[in-house]
Design an enzyme around this catalytic site. Structure first.
Site, PDB file in Angstrom:
ATOM      1  N   ASN A 101       0.695  -1.144  -0.092  1.00  0.00           N
ATOM      2  CA  ASN A 101       0.031  -0.077   0.022  1.00  0.00           C
ATOM      3  C   ASN A 101       0.578   1.103  -0.012  1.00  0.00           C
ATOM      4  O   ASN A 101       1.924   1.319   0.645  1.00  0.00           O
ATOM      5  CB  ASN A 101      -0.922  -0.043   1.171  1.00  0.00           C
ATOM      6  CG  ASN A 101      -1.904  -1.255   1.263  1.00  0.00           C
ATOM      7  OD1 ASN A 101      -1.981  -1.893   0.187  1.00  0.00           O
ATOM      8  ND2 ASN A 101      -2.454  -1.588   2.348  1.00  0.00           N
ATOM      9  N   HIS A 118       6.216  -0.874  -2.901  1.00  0.00           N
ATOM     10  CA  HIS A 118       5.343  -0.218  -4.018  1.00  0.00           C
ATOM     11  C   HIS A 118       5.502   1.416  -3.801  1.00  0.00           C
ATOM     12  O   HIS A 118       4.820   2.273  -4.312  1.00  0.00           O
ATOM     13  CB  HIS A 118       4.065  -0.483  -4.352  1.00  0.00           C
ATOM     14  CG  HIS A 118       4.012  -1.861  -4.868  1.00  0.00           C
ATOM     15  ND1 HIS A 118       2.739  -2.671  -4.726  1.00  0.00           N
ATOM     16  CD2 HIS A 118       5.021  -2.643  -5.341  1.00  0.00           C
ATOM     17  CE1 HIS A 118       2.879  -3.874  -5.326  1.00  0.00           C
ATOM     18  NE2 HIS A 118       4.433  -3.917  -5.649  1.00  0.00           N
ATOM     19  N   CYS A 129      14.762  14.230 -13.129  1.00  0.00           N
ATOM     20  CA  CYS A 129      16.224  14.198 -12.685  1.00  0.00           C
ATOM     21  C   CYS A 129      16.094  13.274 -11.156  1.00  0.00           C
ATOM     22  O   CYS A 129      17.056  13.152 -10.641  1.00  0.00           O
ATOM     23  CB  CYS A 129      16.789  15.675 -12.304  1.00  0.00           C
ATOM     24  SG  CYS A 129      15.911  16.441 -10.966  1.00  0.00           S
ATOM     25  N   CYS A 155      15.424  21.041 -12.551  1.00  0.00           N
ATOM     26  CA  CYS A 155      15.633  21.092 -13.905  1.00  0.00           C
ATOM     27  C   CYS A 155      14.315  21.450 -14.704  1.00  0.00           C
ATOM     28  O   CYS A 155      14.059  21.484 -15.996  1.00  0.00           O
ATOM     29  CB  CYS A 155      16.022  19.646 -14.126  1.00  0.00           C
ATOM     30  SG  CYS A 155      14.534  18.413 -13.950  1.00  0.00           S
ATOM     31  N   GLY A 192      -5.011  -9.142   3.070  1.00  0.00           N
ATOM     32  CA  GLY A 192      -5.902  -8.025   2.414  1.00  0.00           C
ATOM     33  C   GLY A 192      -5.007  -8.103   1.105  1.00  0.00           C
ATOM     34  O   GLY A 192      -4.923  -6.968   0.387  1.00  0.00           O
ATOM     35  N   THR A 193      -4.605  -8.997   0.330  1.00  0.00           N
ATOM     36  CA  THR A 193      -4.011  -8.885  -0.819  1.00  0.00           C
ATOM     37  C   THR A 193      -4.601 -10.032  -1.734  1.00  0.00           C
ATOM     38  O   THR A 193      -4.507 -11.275  -1.275  1.00  0.00           O
ATOM     39  CB  THR A 193      -2.574  -8.952  -0.750  1.00  0.00           C
ATOM     40  OG1 THR A 193      -1.896  -8.723  -2.190  1.00  0.00           O
ATOM     41  CG2 THR A 193      -1.861 -10.304  -0.182  1.00  0.00           C
TER      42      THR A 193
HETATM   43  C1  BV8 Z   1       7.685  -5.034 -12.520  1.00  0.00           C
HETATM   44  C2  BV8 Z   1       1.369   1.705  -6.837  1.00  0.00           C
HETATM   45  C3  BV8 Z   1       9.164  -5.333 -14.051  1.00  0.00           C
HETATM   46  C4  BV8 Z   1       0.443   2.262  -7.731  1.00  0.00           C
HETATM   47  C5  BV8 Z   1       1.308  -0.599  -7.456  1.00  0.00           C
HETATM   48  C6  BV8 Z   1       1.601  -8.344 -17.873  1.00  0.00           C
HETATM   49  C7  BV8 Z   1       1.850  -7.130 -18.048  1.00  0.00           C
HETATM   50  C8  BV8 Z   1       2.453  -5.852 -17.625  1.00  0.00           C
HETATM   51  C9  BV8 Z   1       3.231  -6.126 -16.467  1.00  0.00           C
HETATM   52  C10 BV8 Z   1       3.037  -7.377 -15.869  1.00  0.00           C
HETATM   53  C11 BV8 Z   1       2.405  -8.571 -16.646  1.00  0.00           C
HETATM   54  N1  BV8 Z   1       2.629  -9.509 -15.720  1.00  0.00           N
HETATM   55  C12 BV8 Z   1       3.266  -9.254 -14.761  1.00  0.00           C
HETATM   56  C13 BV8 Z   1       3.595  -7.994 -14.866  1.00  0.00           C
HETATM   57  C14 BV8 Z   1       4.267  -7.284 -13.878  1.00  0.00           C
HETATM   58  C15 BV8 Z   1       3.472  -6.307 -12.996  1.00  0.00           C
HETATM   59  C16 BV8 Z   1       2.112  -7.155 -12.563  1.00  0.00           C
HETATM   60  O1  BV8 Z   1       2.138  -7.682 -11.505  1.00  0.00           O
HETATM   61  N2  BV8 Z   1       1.114  -6.910 -13.038  1.00  0.00           N
HETATM   62  C17 BV8 Z   1      -0.308  -7.737 -12.630  1.00  0.00           C
HETATM   63  C18 BV8 Z   1      -1.439  -6.879 -12.683  1.00  0.00           C
HETATM   64  C19 BV8 Z   1      -0.448  -9.010 -13.362  1.00  0.00           C
HETATM   65  N3  BV8 Z   1       4.201  -5.793 -11.828  1.00  0.00           N
HETATM   66  C20 BV8 Z   1       4.709  -4.590 -12.109  1.00  0.00           C
HETATM   67  O2  BV8 Z   1       4.635  -4.067 -13.043  1.00  0.00           O
HETATM   68  C21 BV8 Z   1       5.784  -4.343 -11.198  1.00  0.00           C
HETATM   69  N4  BV8 Z   1       7.130  -4.175 -11.764  1.00  0.00           N
HETATM   70  O3  BV8 Z   1       7.261  -6.090 -12.650  1.00  0.00           O
HETATM   71  O4  BV8 Z   1       8.544  -4.488 -12.944  1.00  0.00           O
HETATM   72  C22 BV8 Z   1      10.452  -4.870 -14.347  1.00  0.00           C
HETATM   73  C23 BV8 Z   1      11.470  -5.703 -14.131  1.00  0.00           C
HETATM   74  C24 BV8 Z   1      12.623  -5.615 -14.440  1.00  0.00           C
HETATM   75  C25 BV8 Z   1      13.036  -4.226 -15.083  1.00  0.00           C
HETATM   76  C26 BV8 Z   1      11.876  -3.071 -15.502  1.00  0.00           C
HETATM   77  C27 BV8 Z   1      10.550  -3.659 -15.088  1.00  0.00           C
HETATM   78  C28 BV8 Z   1       5.146  -3.422 -10.322  1.00  0.00           C
HETATM   79  C29 BV8 Z   1       3.992  -3.555  -9.677  1.00  0.00           C
HETATM   80  C30 BV8 Z   1       3.525  -2.229  -8.724  1.00  0.00           C
HETATM   81  C31 BV8 Z   1       2.672  -1.547  -9.200  1.00  0.00           C
HETATM   82  N5  BV8 Z   1       2.453  -0.380  -8.393  1.00  0.00           N
HETATM   83  N6  BV8 Z   1       0.897   0.398  -6.594  1.00  0.00           N
HETATM   84  C32 BV8 Z   1      -0.675   2.899  -7.396  1.00  0.00           C
HETATM   85  O5  BV8 Z   1      -0.918   2.517  -6.052  1.00  0.00           O
HETATM   86  O6  BV8 Z   1      -1.115   3.667  -7.982  1.00  0.00           O
HETATM   87  S1  BV8 Z   1       0.268  -2.216  -7.370  1.00  0.00           S
HETATM   88  C33 BV8 Z   1      -1.039  -1.849  -6.758  1.00  0.00           C
HETATM   89  O7  BV8 Z   1      -1.946  -2.840  -7.032  1.00  0.00           O
HETATM   90  C34 BV8 Z   1      -1.129  -1.997  -5.237  1.00  0.00           C
HETATM   91  O8  BV8 Z   1       0.191  -1.406  -4.694  1.00  0.00           O
HETATM   92  C35 BV8 Z   1      -1.279  -3.252  -4.947  1.00  0.00           C
HETATM   93  O9  BV8 Z   1       0.018  -3.927  -4.836  1.00  0.00           O
HETATM   94  C36 BV8 Z   1      -1.803  -3.834  -6.061  1.00  0.00           C
HETATM   95  C37 BV8 Z   1      -3.390  -4.143  -5.855  1.00  0.00           C
HETATM   96  O10 BV8 Z   1      -3.134  -5.545  -4.912  1.00  0.00           O
HETATM   97  P1  BV8 Z   1      -3.827  -5.767  -3.928  1.00  0.00           P
HETATM   98  O11 BV8 Z   1      -2.996  -4.852  -2.877  1.00  0.00           O
HETATM   99  O12 BV8 Z   1      -3.643  -7.056  -3.715  1.00  0.00           O
HETATM  100  O13 BV8 Z   1      -5.093  -5.216  -3.796  1.00  0.00           O
HETATM  101  P2  BV8 Z   1      -6.382  -5.819  -4.658  1.00  0.00           P
HETATM  102  O14 BV8 Z   1      -7.489  -4.878  -4.923  1.00  0.00           O
HETATM  103  O15 BV8 Z   1      -5.944  -6.861  -5.894  1.00  0.00           O
HETATM  104  O16 BV8 Z   1      -7.104  -7.039  -3.538  1.00  0.00           O
HETATM  105  C38 BV8 Z   1      -7.455  -6.550  -2.289  1.00  0.00           C
HETATM  106  C39 BV8 Z   1      -7.555  -7.961  -1.596  1.00  0.00           C
HETATM  107  O17 BV8 Z   1      -8.107  -7.755  -0.164  1.00  0.00           O
HETATM  108  C40 BV8 Z   1      -8.828  -8.927  -2.219  1.00  0.00           C
HETATM  109  O18 BV8 Z   1      -8.143 -10.053  -2.032  1.00  0.00           O
HETATM  110  C41 BV8 Z   1      -9.751  -8.717  -1.090  1.00  0.00           C
HETATM  111  O19 BV8 Z   1     -10.488  -9.872  -0.980  1.00  0.00           O
HETATM  112  C42 BV8 Z   1      -9.039  -8.226   0.073  1.00  0.00           C
HETATM  113  N7  BV8 Z   1      -9.868  -7.568   1.007  1.00  0.00           N
HETATM  114  C43 BV8 Z   1     -11.171  -6.632   0.711  1.00  0.00           C
HETATM  115  N8  BV8 Z   1     -11.441  -6.066   1.826  1.00  0.00           N
HETATM  116  C44 BV8 Z   1     -10.747  -6.699   2.835  1.00  0.00           C
HETATM  117  C45 BV8 Z   1      -9.720  -7.368   2.369  1.00  0.00           C
HETATM  118  N9  BV8 Z   1      -8.848  -8.297   3.072  1.00  0.00           N
HETATM  119  C46 BV8 Z   1      -8.847  -8.040   4.414  1.00  0.00           C
HETATM  120  N10 BV8 Z   1      -9.833  -7.291   4.982  1.00  0.00           N
HETATM  121  C47 BV8 Z   1     -10.820  -6.409   4.520  1.00  0.00           C
HETATM  122  N11 BV8 Z   1     -11.755  -5.693   4.907  1.00  0.00           N
HETATM  123 ZN    ZN Z   2      14.086  17.592 -11.880  1.00  0.00          ZN
END
Ligand code: BV8
Ligand code: ZN
Length: 252
Positions: A101, A118, A129, A155, A192-193
């Site tokens: 988060n 993240h 920059c 910059c 919660g993920t």
């Molecule tokens: C990387 C900041 C590579 C931004 C975030 C295909 C195409 C393109 C990319 C990819 C691909 N396949 C894999 C990838 C890589 C990609 C990825 O994983 N994509 C997914 C969608 C398949 N990953 C990346 O791009 C990462 N970087 O791989 O770089 C690379 C390597 C080398 C060199 C260069 C590049 C970067 C990933 C980070 C993205 N940024 N956040 C912003 O917030 O705006 S991710 C963002 O989404 C969040 O931070 C979080 O991580 C994610 C959401 O996931 P969750 O937290 O699990 O939330 P979600 O809604 O999914 O689930 C909620 C859960 O809570 C549910 O299970 C629900 O049941 C539960 N819940 C609900 N209520 C409750 C609860 N649980 C408990 N209590 C409750 N009350």
């Molecule tokens: Zn700058």
């Protein structure tokens, strides 16, 4: 639904607990998750397309306005009982909080966060920059659809939020620390993920492959539920206070 006795004992006896949290951790504070049914804020914006470098390069004012709205929301909500329970757990156990988060609710509840894998919404830097930008952006009450980001003094580049966008690499130190914690802890909680986003979603396996018990807290099944030691069905605010009770050796 209660935790199996063997896992209750493991929790009570654990000295070092690693906790991986996702958007569900903040849901009961009123912060929508990424997979929630979209309300107004999210209906028009799919994070998958907006949370990217390309989107910011193309439409910095649209992306900046979206993050201002998220910052405004996070400033307006409070940590929930789940955040507070993890902070309490950290007062009598070694607890490494690893969060996906970008909000600061764990810190505001009193937890020491080991890794924001993240990044953090409130640490800003220059898109060109990378100089840190140590100010708080103006957040108007009514945020228009488009707001031009501030400019870097050094910059002239656009200022961006210090978070990891899709396609960007994770902060090396934060991820290495997270892997280390999951590899050396006595027990791991995953709260919660959905386990969809990588490489953060692979962290529980650093524990599982060492035979370390992993307890998942989630009201719904996730990508991880088939692999964890135990899926404790329930929400963060319901279950985590019970985790504290058990960790104290008291009856749940
Ligand atoms: C990387 C900041 C590579 C931004 C975030 C295909 C195409 C393109 C990319 C990819 C691909 N396949 C894999 C990838 C890589 C990609 C990825 O994983 N994509 C997914 C969608 C398949 N990953 C990346 O791009 C990462 N970087 O791989 O770089 C690379 C390597 C080398 C060199 C260069 C590049 C970067 C990933 C980070 C993205 N940024 N956040 C912003 O917030 O705006 S991710 C963002 O989404 C969040 O931070 C979080 O991580 C994610 C959401 O996931 P969750 O937290 O699990 O939330 P979600 O809604 O999914 O689930 C909620 C859960 O809570 C549910 O299970 C629900 O049941 C539960 N819940 C609900 N209520 C409750 C609860 N649980 C408990 N209590 C409750 N009350
Ligand atoms: Zn700058």
């Amino acid at each position: 639904m209660s935790l199996p006795a063997a896992l209750q004992l493991a929790l009570t006896e654990a000295r070092h607990i690693a906790v991986l949290t996702g958007a569900g951790m903040s849901a009961e504070s009123g912060v929508p998750t990424f997979r929630d049914v979209r309300d107004g804020l999210w209906a028009k914006y799919d994070p998958m397309t907006l949370a990217t470098e390309e989107a910011f390069a193309e439409e910095p004012d649209l992306v900046w306005a979206w993050y201002l709205r998220r910052a405004q929301l996070i400033r307006s909500v409070q940590p929930n009982a789940g955040h507070r329970a993890l902070a309490e757990l950290g007062t009598f156990k070694k607890v490494d909080v690893i969060t996906q988060n970008v909000d600061d609710l764990h810190e505001r509840a009193g937890s020491r966060v080991l890794s924001h894998v993240h990044g953090g919404l409130f640490d800003y830097r220059c898109f060109d920059c990378a100089r840190p930008w140590q100010h708080d952006p103006e957040i108007p009450d009514e945020i228009p659809e488009r707001v031009s980001p501030p400019r870097c003094r050094a910059c002239g580049g656009w200022i961006r939020p210090g978070i990891v966008w899709f396609g960007e690499v994770l902060p090396r130190r934060a991820f290495e620390d997270a892997v280390e914690a999951c590899s050396t802890c006595d027990i791991m909680l995953v709260v919660g993920t959905s386990g969809i986003v990588q490489p953060a979603g692979s962290l529980p396996f650093a524990a599982l492959e060492r035979g370390t018990p992993v307890i998942e807290v989630n009201p719904e099944e996730s990508r991880l539920s088939d692999y964890v030691t135990h899926w404790w069905q329930g929400t963060a605010a319901e279950i985590l206070p019970r985790v504290v009770t058990i960790a104290r050796g008291q009856v749940d």
